[in-house]
Scaffold this active site. Sequence first.
Site, short mmCIF file in Angstrom:
data_model
loop_
_atom_site.label_atom_id
_atom_site.label_comp_id
_atom_site.label_asym_id
_atom_site.label_seq_id
_atom_site.Cartn_x
_atom_site.Cartn_y
_atom_site.Cartn_z
N GLY A 27 0.95 -0.94 -0.09
CA GLY A 27 0.45 0.00 0.53
C GLY A 27 0.79 0.94 0.16
N GLU A 44 -3.39 2.79 5.33
CA GLU A 44 -3.18 4.44 4.62
C GLU A 44 -3.82 5.37 4.88
OE1 GLU A 44 -1.06 4.13 2.49
OE2 GLU A 44 -0.73 1.31 3.25
O1 GNR Z 1 3.71 -2.53 2.52
C1 GNR Z 1 3.30 -2.37 3.73
N1 GNR Z 1 3.22 -3.32 4.13
C2 GNR Z 1 1.93 -3.25 5.64
C3 GNR Z 1 2.01 -4.70 6.36
C4 GNR Z 1 0.95 -4.25 7.30
C5 GNR Z 1 -0.05 -3.40 7.28
C6 GNR Z 1 0.32 -2.30 6.33
C7 GNR Z 1 1.47 -2.59 5.76
S1 GNR Z 1 1.33 -0.83 4.35
C8 GNR Z 1 2.97 -1.11 4.02
C9 GNR Z 1 2.94 -0.28 2.90
C10 GNR Z 1 2.81 1.76 3.64
O2 GNR Z 1 3.81 1.87 4.30
N2 GNR Z 1 1.91 1.56 3.39
O3 GNR Z 1 1.45 3.02 3.96
NI NI Z 2 2.32 3.23 5.31
#
Ligand code: GNR
Ligand code: NI
Length: 176
Positions: A46, A137
């Site tokens: 994400g 997010e």
């Molecule tokens: O890559 C990401 N892995 C993740 C793992 C568990 C819960 C949320 C995330 S989001 C993260 C990428 C990120 O920093 N998104 O803002």
């Molecule tokens: Ni993040």
Amino acid sequence: MTIKPLIILPDPVLRQSSKPVERVDAPLRKLADDMLATMYDAPGIGLAAIQVGEPVRMLVIDLAKEDEAPAPHVFINPEILESADARSVYEEGCLSIPDYYAEVERPAGVRVKYLDRDGKEQEIMADGLMATCLQHEIDHLNGVLFIDHISKLKRDIVMRKFKKLAKDKPASRMVG
Ligand code: GNR
Ligand code: NI
């Protein structure tokens, strides 16, 4: 598509609240594509626009496994309409807080309203990792980080580490 530099803790930009998107147009879709390219390159599942320095309410998610076809999702102006009473715990990480992971408890499910990349209103009922990722997010859009959901002791240790890293090494491209 352009891979953009990621904003890293303790950059105060991460604490900004992002502004609602007013029109879903070509430049916004270009930003979404750049965010996806940046997320795949990292790699992550994400990314919120503020993590590449753009304070707009847009995020991208792709939960497809390595052996699966890519499944990019773009969420514009997302709003949580409803959260489940049940909680779930996931080990979370953040591309803006490299190499740090901690368990976070959040509502196990969420109903989210958003605009898709065509500017069309959509609604999603998410559970599992999608629910956790959407909440992580959407937190970013409000200047909130996953370390805000862990103990103050752990958060203070992380903050100290990243402040020291930034001081010793202001930006990787400036070293040498
Ligand atoms: O890559 C990401 N892995 C993740 C793992 C568990 C819960 C949320 C995330 S989001 C993260 C990428 C990120 O920093 N998104 O803002
Ligand atoms: Ni993040």
